[in-house]
Enzyme design. Structure first.
Site, PDB file in Angstrom:
ATOM      1  CB  SER A  10      -0.895  -0.011   1.234  1.00 39.92           C
ATOM      2  OG  SER A  10      -1.664   1.157   1.280  1.00 39.92           O
ATOM      3  CG  HIS A  35      -3.975  -1.499  -2.184  1.00 38.01           C
ATOM      4  ND1 HIS A  35      -5.054  -2.232  -2.631  1.00 38.01           N
ATOM      5  CD2 HIS A  35      -4.434  -0.694  -1.195  1.00 38.01           C
ATOM      6  CE1 HIS A  35      -6.131  -1.877  -1.922  1.00 38.01           C
ATOM      7  NE2 HIS A  35      -5.784  -0.941  -1.056  1.00 38.01           N
ATOM      8  CG  ASP A  37      -5.343   2.804   0.240  1.00 41.56           C
ATOM      9  OD1 ASP A  37      -6.207   1.966  -0.094  1.00 41.56           O
ATOM     10  OD2 ASP A  37      -4.399   2.536   1.002  1.00 41.56           O
ATOM     11  CG  MET A  39      -8.715   7.421   1.355  1.00 45.95           C
ATOM     12  SD  MET A  39      -8.063   7.441   3.038  1.00 45.95           S
ATOM     13  CE  MET A  39      -7.007   5.982   3.003  1.00 45.95           C
ATOM     14  CG  MET A  72     -11.502   3.475   0.656  1.00 47.62           C
ATOM     15  SD  MET A  72     -10.251   3.442   1.941  1.00 47.62           S
ATOM     16  CE  MET A  72      -8.762   3.426   0.943  1.00 47.62           C
TER      17      MET A  72
END
Length: 228
Positions: A10, A35, A37, A39, A72
């Site tokens: 990540s 990965h 992320d 948000m 997300m």
């Protein structure tokens, strides 16, 4: 049994001022994918980066690394085309964020990306079940999404076991607090795609940690195939 062990660091745990170099370093250390992320400050109470950063990373590190986008965000439909254009390979959206998963799955496929479907700890795995035949990967969150460094939630493992028993060839990813201390439980439950943040990225020897995680998962996959 089509699935294999894959480890995806990540990158949010890395030095964000050196993101391109950090991604290259992770791939050099044996990562199978990256990965990322995303948000939006709405779906989760934190803001990270969007498709312009993904596009820059793709230009920086070339066409080969597989980008697994963990979206997300409260309106996942909005970012499918921009992420595809930026060079994303897989678009993993949250079941809780959409009222029409089937339409979104179709849209992601048509844009040329693989489809991942994620569930938060509070969402039952049975709610994901009806869509499992249409996706490439299911993501079982093992922390509440939004922040790194949280403690691994062992009580999410029955979700992974259920998915593996119902959908034997599905890629199943776990994300949140996963490292050498929790990998055995993930592997035994049936996860084969392992997201690991600080345990890998902040390690003095990421190569060894990635190899350890991968070996544990590979051995569990081999044992499962022998037991069938």
């Amino acid at each position: 049994m089509a699935y294999t062990a894959k480890i995806g660091p990540s990158i949010l745990s890395s030095d964000l001022s050196q993101l391109g170099r950090e991604c290259e370093r992770m791939m050099e250390c044996g990562a199978d994918y990256l990965h990322l992320d995303v948000m939006d400050g709405h779906f989760v109470p934190n803001i990270t980066f969007g498709h312009p950063m993904v596009e820059c990373l793709r230009h920086c590190i070339g066409p080969d690394p597989f980008f697994d986008m963990h979206m997300m965000v409260s309106r996942p439909e909005q970012w499918v085309k921009p992420m595809a254009a930026a060079g994303a390979n897989q678009y993993t959206f949250h079941l809780e964020a959409t009222t029409n998963p089937g339409n979104l799955i179709k849209e992601i496929r048509e844009s040329g990306m693989k489809v991942g479907l994620a569930i938060k700890p509070g969402t039952t795995v049975e709610e994901l079940g009806p869509w499992a035949g249409q996706i490439d990967m299911a993501l079982v969150m093992t922390v509440e999404p939004g922040f790194g460094g949280q403690k691994f939630m062992d009580d999410m493992m029955p979700k992974v076991s259920w998915l593996r028993s119902q959908f034997p060839s599905l890629d199943i990813e776990v994300d949140g607090g996963v490292g050498p201390d929790s990998i055995h439980r993930c592997a035994e439950a049936g996860a084969n795609m392992i997201v690991s943040g600080s345990a890998v990225v902040c390690s003095d020897d990421p190569r060894s940690v990635i190899a350890l995680l991968k070996n544990v998962v590979s051995e569990a996959i081999q044992k499962r195939s022998l037991d069938r």
